[in-house]
Design an enzyme around this catalytic site. Structure first.
Site, short mmCIF file in Angstrom:
data_model
loop_
_atom_site.label_atom_id
_atom_site.label_comp_id
_atom_site.label_asym_id
_atom_site.label_seq_id
_atom_site.Cartn_x
_atom_site.Cartn_y
_atom_site.Cartn_z
N CYS A 44 -1.02 8.90 6.89
CA CYS A 44 -2.38 8.55 6.49
C CYS A 44 -3.25 8.31 7.74
CB CYS A 44 -2.38 7.30 5.64
SG CYS A 44 -1.63 7.53 4.02
N CYS A 81 7.70 4.61 5.34
CA CYS A 81 6.89 4.14 4.22
C CYS A 81 7.79 3.65 3.08
CB CYS A 81 5.97 5.25 3.71
SG CYS A 81 6.86 6.66 3.04
N CYS A 125 0.83 -1.21 0.00
CA CYS A 125 0.00 0.00 0.00
C CYS A 125 0.86 1.26 0.00
CB CYS A 125 -0.93 -0.03 1.21
SG CYS A 125 -2.13 1.31 1.24
N CYS A 126 1.90 1.28 0.87
CA CYS A 126 2.78 2.46 0.91
C CYS A 126 3.47 2.67 -0.43
CB CYS A 126 3.82 2.31 2.02
SG CYS A 126 3.22 2.71 3.67
N CYS A 159 -3.40 4.85 9.53
CA CYS A 159 -2.10 4.32 9.96
C CYS A 159 -1.39 5.24 10.94
CB CYS A 159 -1.21 4.08 8.74
SG CYS A 159 -1.93 2.94 7.56
FE1 SF4 Z 1 -1.40 2.82 2.87
FE2 SF4 Z 1 -1.20 3.27 5.47
FE3 SF4 Z 1 0.96 3.46 3.88
FE4 SF4 Z 1 -1.02 5.28 3.78
S1 SF4 Z 1 0.40 4.88 5.51
S2 SF4 Z 1 0.01 4.39 2.08
S3 SF4 Z 1 -2.84 3.99 4.09
S4 SF4 Z 1 -0.22 1.62 4.38
#
Ligand code: SF4
Length: 252
Positions: free
Chosen positions: A212, A240, A128-129, A215
């Protein structure tokens, strides 16, 4: 490979190692002025609108109101961050270059793993990151020779070796400028108060680092300032991947 790219991306006559030594004890404003005068429109300030980002934005704007400011809208940012971005646009009257995740990559990830897969495993969190943050930043930096970040050494172990000016191996060996490398958290807030900078309202609710919404949580007294990031993970770097090496967190 990197050496060749360094020659292409760093202006001739600029020796990063010498500069890093020269600016090690210089002021953050001096470093920013050097970066903007050296690279012009080929340098941009990258910020997620945390307190450090606001300090470098304010300093850079005072050096050059034409400074380029870029950010990533991951699609999962807190409302408070969007509110702050609007306040920044209003106060400084500058455009913010907003980069977004690739919609196809996003759709594929959500279809395969769901909307909140990051809670299920480290590898899904990194996926996701990568899609929401790292890849958009990679795209943004692709046309630049240098970027400015708000990293500080005291933010944690993964940032402890941050230099004021360094070559960014993760991004073609372009220059990465970290004017606040030796600043403390207290110094960031001293500058914020002295110059009455706008800041993210979440700081008033116990947050000390803001990413985010799903998170990030506030920290408890005595916790590390980045403890609220991906708090459910055990022993993983609170990163990230944007500020780590090219191999870290890559899923392919
Ligand atoms: Fe995804 Fe969380 Fe990373 Fe944002 S902080 S990109 S929602 S895993």
């Amino acid at each position: 490979m990197l050496k060749e790219e360094k020659i292409e991306t760093v202006p001739s006559g600029v020796d990063i190692a010498t500069l890093a030594d020269r600016f090690q004890d210089g002021s953050a404003e001096d470093v920013i002025r050097w970066a903007l005068e050296t690279y012009g429109s080929r340098v941009a300030l990258s910020t997620s609108f945390q307190a450090e980002g606001m300090v470098i934005l304010d300093m850079a704007y005072k050096v050059s109101p034409d400074v380029r400011v870029l950010t990533v809208d991951t699609g999962r940012l807190p409302q408070e961050t969007h509110d702050l971005m609007d306040r920044v646009r209003e106060r400084y009257g500058i455009p913010i270059e907003v980069y977004y995740p690739d919609p196809n990559e996003l759709a594929e990830m959500v279809a395969k793993h769901g909307s909140n897969a990051f809670y299920r495993s480290v590898s899904l969190r990194l996926l996701c990151c990568n899609i929401r943050k790292v890849n958009p930043i990679d795209g943004a930096l692709g046309s630049l020779d240098a970027w400015v970040s708000g990293l500080r050494r005291s933010q944690g172990e993964t940032r402890a070796r941050t230099k004021t000016i360094e070559l960014d191996a993760a991004h073609r060996g372009i220059a990465k400028v970290n004017p606040l490398a030796d600043w403390t958290y207290e110094e960031v807030w001293e500058y914020t108060r002295k110059h009455d900078l706008p800041y993210n309202d979440l700081y008033d609710k116990g947050y000390t680092s803001i990413g985010c919404a799903p998170c990030t949580r506030p920290v408890e007294p005595g916790e590390d300032m980045r403890a609220g990031r991906w708090w459910w993970e055990d022993g993983m770097p609170k990163e990230c991947g944007i500020h780590l090496g090219p191999a870290w967190g890559r899923t392919s």
